[in-house]
Design an enzyme around this catalytic site. Structure first.
Site, PDB file in Angstrom:
ATOM      1  N   HIS A  72     -14.236 -16.922  49.372  1.00  0.00           N
ATOM      2  CA  HIS A  72     -13.523 -16.618  50.616  1.00  0.00           C
ATOM      3  C   HIS A  72     -12.078 -17.078  50.515  1.00  0.00           C
ATOM      4  O   HIS A  72     -11.818 -18.220  50.134  1.00  0.00           O
ATOM      5  CB  HIS A  72     -14.186 -17.319  51.808  1.00  0.00           C
ATOM      6  CG  HIS A  72     -15.464 -16.675  52.245  1.00  0.00           C
ATOM      7  ND1 HIS A  72     -16.051 -16.934  53.456  1.00  0.00           N
ATOM      8  CD2 HIS A  72     -16.255 -15.774  51.635  1.00  0.00           C
ATOM      9  CE1 HIS A  72     -17.161 -16.227  53.584  1.00  0.00           C
ATOM     10  NE2 HIS A  72     -17.296 -15.507  52.484  1.00  0.00           N
ATOM     11  N   TYR A 200     -14.730 -19.303  63.205  1.00  0.00           N
ATOM     12  CA  TYR A 200     -14.860 -20.499  64.054  1.00  0.00           C
ATOM     13  C   TYR A 200     -14.365 -20.077  65.434  1.00  0.00           C
ATOM     14  O   TYR A 200     -13.181 -19.809  65.620  1.00  0.00           O
ATOM     15  CB  TYR A 200     -13.975 -21.638  63.541  1.00  0.00           C
ATOM     16  CG  TYR A 200     -14.461 -22.313  62.281  1.00  0.00           C
ATOM     17  CD1 TYR A 200     -14.286 -21.727  61.023  1.00  0.00           C
ATOM     18  CD2 TYR A 200     -15.090 -23.556  62.337  1.00  0.00           C
ATOM     19  CE1 TYR A 200     -14.727 -22.359  59.868  1.00  0.00           C
ATOM     20  CE2 TYR A 200     -15.529 -24.200  61.180  1.00  0.00           C
ATOM     21  CZ  TYR A 200     -15.345 -23.591  59.959  1.00  0.00           C
ATOM     22  OH  TYR A 200     -15.785 -24.222  58.819  1.00  0.00           O
ATOM     23  N   PRO A 292     -19.857 -31.481  60.917  1.00  0.00           N
ATOM     24  CA  PRO A 292     -19.790 -30.378  59.934  1.00  0.00           C
ATOM     25  C   PRO A 292     -18.697 -29.338  60.222  1.00  0.00           C
ATOM     26  O   PRO A 292     -18.498 -28.433  59.426  1.00  0.00           O
ATOM     27  CB  PRO A 292     -21.179 -29.756  60.014  1.00  0.00           C
ATOM     28  CG  PRO A 292     -21.770 -30.217  61.272  1.00  0.00           C
ATOM     29  CD  PRO A 292     -21.132 -31.497  61.628  1.00  0.00           C
ATOM     30  N   LYS A 296     -16.963 -30.688  55.266  1.00  0.00           N
ATOM     31  CA  LYS A 296     -16.554 -31.722  54.322  1.00  0.00           C
ATOM     32  C   LYS A 296     -17.694 -32.538  53.718  1.00  0.00           C
ATOM     33  O   LYS A 296     -17.514 -33.165  52.672  1.00  0.00           O
ATOM     34  CB  LYS A 296     -15.585 -32.705  55.027  1.00  0.00           C
ATOM     35  CG  LYS A 296     -14.280 -32.074  55.423  1.00  0.00           C
ATOM     36  CD  LYS A 296     -13.408 -31.828  54.209  1.00  0.00           C
ATOM     37  CE  LYS A 296     -12.410 -30.699  54.451  1.00  0.00           C
ATOM     38  NZ  LYS A 296     -12.630 -29.579  53.569  1.00  0.00           N
ATOM     39  N   TYR A 384      -8.786 -27.648  54.498  1.00  0.00           N
ATOM     40  CA  TYR A 384     -10.053 -26.917  54.465  1.00  0.00           C
ATOM     41  C   TYR A 384     -10.486 -26.618  53.026  1.00  0.00           C
ATOM     42  O   TYR A 384     -11.642 -26.825  52.657  1.00  0.00           O
ATOM     43  CB  TYR A 384      -9.954 -25.601  55.253  1.00  0.00           C
ATOM     44  CG  TYR A 384     -11.300 -25.012  55.590  1.00  0.00           C
ATOM     45  CD1 TYR A 384     -12.024 -24.261  54.653  1.00  0.00           C
ATOM     46  CD2 TYR A 384     -11.908 -25.236  56.831  1.00  0.00           C
ATOM     47  CE1 TYR A 384     -13.282 -23.750  54.940  1.00  0.00           C
ATOM     48  CE2 TYR A 384     -13.163 -24.724  57.127  1.00  0.00           C
ATOM     49  CZ  TYR A 384     -13.836 -23.982  56.172  1.00  0.00           C
ATOM     50  OH  TYR A 384     -15.085 -23.475  56.469  1.00  0.00           O
TER      51      TYR A 384
HETATM   52  P1  FAS Z   1     -28.277 -36.371  51.051  1.00  0.00           P
HETATM   53  O1  FAS Z   1     -28.791 -36.847  52.381  1.00  0.00           O
HETATM   54  O2  FAS Z   1     -28.091 -34.929  50.795  1.00  0.00           O
HETATM   55  O3  FAS Z   1     -29.286 -36.884  49.901  1.00  0.00           O
HETATM   56  C1  FAS Z   1     -29.876 -38.161  49.957  1.00  0.00           C
HETATM   57  C2  FAS Z   1     -31.182 -38.096  49.204  1.00  0.00           C
HETATM   58  O4  FAS Z   1     -31.737 -39.412  49.150  1.00  0.00           O
HETATM   59  C3  FAS Z   1     -32.196 -37.210  49.916  1.00  0.00           C
HETATM   60  O5  FAS Z   1     -32.751 -36.267  49.033  1.00  0.00           O
HETATM   61  C4  FAS Z   1     -33.248 -38.208  50.389  1.00  0.00           C
HETATM   62  O6  FAS Z   1     -34.555 -37.652  50.381  1.00  0.00           O
HETATM   63  C5  FAS Z   1     -33.120 -39.325  49.370  1.00  0.00           C
HETATM   64  N1  FAS Z   1     -33.586 -40.624  49.859  1.00  0.00           N
HETATM   65  C6  FAS Z   1     -33.404 -41.147  51.096  1.00  0.00           C
HETATM   66  N2  FAS Z   1     -33.989 -42.362  51.159  1.00  0.00           N
HETATM   67  C7  FAS Z   1     -34.527 -42.617  49.931  1.00  0.00           C
HETATM   68  C8  FAS Z   1     -35.263 -43.690  49.385  1.00  0.00           C
HETATM   69  N3  FAS Z   1     -35.587 -44.772  50.122  1.00  0.00           N
HETATM   70  N4  FAS Z   1     -35.672 -43.612  48.100  1.00  0.00           N
HETATM   71  C9  FAS Z   1     -35.366 -42.519  47.347  1.00  0.00           C
HETATM   72  N5  FAS Z   1     -34.681 -41.450  47.818  1.00  0.00           N
HETATM   73  C10 FAS Z   1     -34.271 -41.513  49.099  1.00  0.00           C
HETATM   74  N6  FAS Z   1     -22.274 -30.806  55.480  1.00  0.00           N
HETATM   75  C11 FAS Z   1     -21.421 -29.771  55.444  1.00  0.00           C
HETATM   76  O7  FAS Z   1     -20.401 -29.855  54.747  1.00  0.00           O
HETATM   77  N7  FAS Z   1     -21.673 -28.626  56.189  1.00  0.00           N
HETATM   78  C12 FAS Z   1     -22.813 -28.504  56.960  1.00  0.00           C
HETATM   79  O8  FAS Z   1     -23.028 -27.495  57.597  1.00  0.00           O
HETATM   80  C13 FAS Z   1     -23.740 -29.557  56.999  1.00  0.00           C
HETATM   81  N8  FAS Z   1     -24.901 -29.450  57.717  1.00  0.00           N
HETATM   82  C14 FAS Z   1     -25.788 -30.499  57.729  1.00  0.00           C
HETATM   83  C15 FAS Z   1     -26.998 -30.423  58.444  1.00  0.00           C
HETATM   84  C16 FAS Z   1     -27.901 -31.498  58.461  1.00  0.00           C
HETATM   85  C17 FAS Z   1     -29.198 -31.394  59.232  1.00  0.00           C
HETATM   86  C18 FAS Z   1     -27.585 -32.688  57.770  1.00  0.00           C
HETATM   87  C19 FAS Z   1     -28.525 -33.879  57.813  1.00  0.00           C
HETATM   88  C20 FAS Z   1     -26.395 -32.773  57.036  1.00  0.00           C
HETATM   89  C21 FAS Z   1     -25.497 -31.675  57.005  1.00  0.00           C
HETATM   90  N9  FAS Z   1     -24.296 -31.723  56.266  1.00  0.00           N
HETATM   91  C22 FAS Z   1     -23.415 -30.695  56.236  1.00  0.00           C
HETATM   92  C23 FAS Z   1     -23.949 -32.871  55.520  1.00  0.00           C
HETATM   93  C24 FAS Z   1     -24.689 -32.816  54.207  1.00  0.00           C
HETATM   94  O9  FAS Z   1     -24.428 -31.634  53.539  1.00  0.00           O
HETATM   95  C25 FAS Z   1     -24.350 -34.069  53.465  1.00  0.00           C
HETATM   96  O10 FAS Z   1     -22.959 -34.341  53.515  1.00  0.00           O
HETATM   97  C26 FAS Z   1     -24.800 -34.051  52.032  1.00  0.00           C
HETATM   98  O11 FAS Z   1     -26.164 -33.754  52.019  1.00  0.00           O
HETATM   99  C27 FAS Z   1     -24.480 -35.417  51.449  1.00  0.00           C
HETATM  100  O12 FAS Z   1     -25.101 -35.509  50.225  1.00  0.00           O
HETATM  101  P2  FAS Z   1     -25.741 -36.894  49.751  1.00  0.00           P
HETATM  102  O13 FAS Z   1     -24.796 -37.995  49.992  1.00  0.00           O
HETATM  103  O14 FAS Z   1     -26.264 -36.630  48.384  1.00  0.00           O
HETATM  104  O15 FAS Z   1     -26.932 -37.193  50.779  1.00  0.00           O
HETATM  105  C1  PHB Z   2     -22.405 -23.315  56.794  1.00  0.00           C
HETATM  106  O1  PHB Z   2     -22.262 -22.215  56.227  1.00  0.00           O
HETATM  107  O2  PHB Z   2     -23.520 -23.875  56.926  1.00  0.00           O
HETATM  108  C2  PHB Z   2     -21.191 -24.021  57.341  1.00  0.00           C
HETATM  109  C3  PHB Z   2     -19.942 -23.512  57.066  1.00  0.00           C
HETATM  110  C4  PHB Z   2     -18.822 -24.170  57.564  1.00  0.00           C
HETATM  111  C5  PHB Z   2     -18.977 -25.305  58.328  1.00  0.00           C
HETATM  112  C6  PHB Z   2     -20.247 -25.829  58.583  1.00  0.00           C
HETATM  113  C7  PHB Z   2     -21.358 -25.173  58.089  1.00  0.00           C
HETATM  114  O3  PHB Z   2     -17.877 -25.953  58.823  1.00  0.00           O
END
Ligand code: FAS
Ligand code: PHB
Length: 390
Positions: A72, A200, A292, A296, A384
């Site tokens: 994009h 957005y 989100p 980032k 961004y």
């Molecule tokens: P993660 O949470 O991805 O990974 C941590 C891992 O550690 C998991 O697999 C977990 O199972 C494991 N773990 C936890 N406790 C443990 C233990 N005791 N022992 C062993 N393993 C354990 N970011 C965006 O940029 N855009 C979005 O749209 C967006 N939507 C999101 C929606 C949701 C519901 C959530 C929760 C987050 C969202 N995020 C979004 C943020 C997300 O993408 C995080 O920034 C990203 O997953 C961060 O990656 P990690 O730091 O690796 O953490």
């Molecule tokens: C998504 O595609 O899930 C998405 C994209 C942009 C955002 C958040 C989520 O800022």
């Protein structure tokens, strides 16, 4: 078991770290509480910043992203139905890739296992210990057996609800947090998005985000109450509201389809300082959370572990602890800029129920300025697509 870096968590942070350490010639083991199938199906982020996509290419794990991801060159910002484009390519000569986080996780796991990397899925009872020694240990259980990993370092990549941050003794960490009075109701649907780029949309009824995972898979979000129960929203009600928040042409440009995922995500900004205690280093969501709106979260996690991998390489190759000692400062400089940008995007685009009519006018002026001033839209674009990770 013994390894140089014990990694807790097989999310983007833990997996990327393991690949970076392998490339530099260092050993690591990842332990993960969930199953491989679970982490590969967990739908989360969708946007990969320009530099992060390049890093995936550099590590040889970007092929599927390049084949299936969507490049994009801009986004659209809607102001009560009037849409204005922020042209990344012409403003900062960079683009982003839209490619689901769960797809990134699949590619990273595949790559690490094919390198013979150790990833222990389905563990329980994770503990970290002797953090203030030079021989920290990880304990965990798997298939009813207890295991111990002797490490030189432990990377706490276990997300916001992990065990690493809470293991750090009281009084060491300072928490910074802001909880927002709204969340996102998100859907995935078998239907084409309303535009080939993300929209957005600020609207007097509330914010709407129109993203995608493929040309025929829409990922869309509606601003909602943070305590909203997604099950209370019928698909028809979600589609009707998504159309309203696009503006007068919403009915025409938003095609409906089978909704196969629906959930509510609450929204917070969170940072802990420092991101280290002894030989434990926190990375990703274990250390910070961003709303989100700025896309980032995953990208910040990857930047943290890039900095950590550089510090580990300096430690082993030049016996220097300078980068390890400077890890927190290096990460926080990027993290707080991402917090600023995510807060800016979130407060500019969402209706805060506590705001009055003055704030509504102020928001509309900000949206008008940001989308009509070259200086302001360049600032939005450079944040961004991702600030440099030098
Ligand atoms: P993660 O949470 O991805 O990974 C941590 C891992 O550690 C998991 O697999 C977990 O199972 C494991 N773990 C936890 N406790 C443990 C233990 N005791 N022992 C062993 N393993 C354990 N970011 C965006 O940029 N855009 C979005 O749209 C967006 N939507 C999101 C929606 C949701 C519901 C959530 C929760 C987050 C969202 N995020 C979004 C943020 C997300 O993408 C995080 O920034 C990203 O997953 C961060 O990656 P990690 O730091 O690796 O953490
Ligand atoms: C998504 O595609 O899930 C998405 C994209 C942009 C955002 C958040 C989520 O800022």
């Amino acid at each position: 078991m013994r390894t140089q870096v014990g990694i807790i968590g097989a999310g983007p942070a833990g997996l990327m770290l393991s690949l970076l350490l392998h490339r530099a010639g260092f050993s690591s083991v990842i332990i993960e509480t969930r199953s491989r199938a679970y982490v590969e199906a967990r739908v989360r982020a969708g946007v990969i910043e320009h530099w992060a996509a390049g890093l995936l290419d550099e590590l040889g794990v970007g092929a599927r992203m390049r084949k299936e991801g969507l490049v994009h060159e801009g986004i659209e910002i809607g102001i009560n139905g009037e849409r204005r484009r922020i042209d990344f390519k012409s403003l900062v000569n960079k683009d982003i890739v839209v490619y689901g986080q769960h797809e990134v996780v699949k590619d990273l796991i595949q790559a690490r296992l094919s390198q013979g990397g150790g990833i222990e899925f389905d563990v329980s009872g994770t503990q970290v210990d002797r953090l203030d020694s030079d021989q920290p240990i990880i304990r965990f259980k798997k298939n009813g057996e207890s295991h111990e990993i002797a490490c030189d370092f432990i990377a706490g990549c276990d997300g916001f609800h992990g065990v690493c941050r809470p293991t750090i003794p009281a009084g060491v960490l300072t928490e910074f947090e802001r909880v927002y009075p709204f969340g996102w109701l998100g859907i995935l649907s078998e239907s084409p998005p309303p535009s080939h780029e993300l929209i957005y949309s600020y609207h007097d009824r509330g914010f709407g985000l129109y993203s995608m995972r493929a040309p025929n898979i829409t990922r869309a979000y509606l601003q909602c109450d943070p305590e909203e129960d997604a099950k209370k929203w019928s698909d028809e009600e979600v589609w009707a509201e998504l159309k309203r928040r696009l503006g007068p042409d919403g009915e025409k440009i938003l095609k409906t389809g089978r909704v196969f995922e629906k959930g509510v995500t609450a929204m917070r900004s969170f940072v802990v300082e420092p991101m280290q205690f002894g030989r434990l280093f926190l990375a990703g969501d274990a250390a910070h959370i961003v709303p989100p709106t700025g896309a980032k979260g995953m990208n910040l996690a990857i930047a943290d572990v890039l900095f950590f991998a550089r510090a580990i390489e300096a430690f082993y190759k030049s016996k220097s602890t300078a980068l390890l000692d400077g890890y927190t400062k290096k990460c926080l400089s990027r993290i707080w800029k991402a917090q600023r940008f995510s807060y800016f995007m979130t407060t500019m685009l969402h209706l805060n129920p506590k705001d009055g009519n003055f704030d509504r006018r102020r928001q509309l002026a900000e949206l008008d300025y940001v989308t009509s001033s070259k200086a302001a839209s360049t600032a939005l674009a450079e944040n961004y697509v991702g600030l440099p990770v030098d």
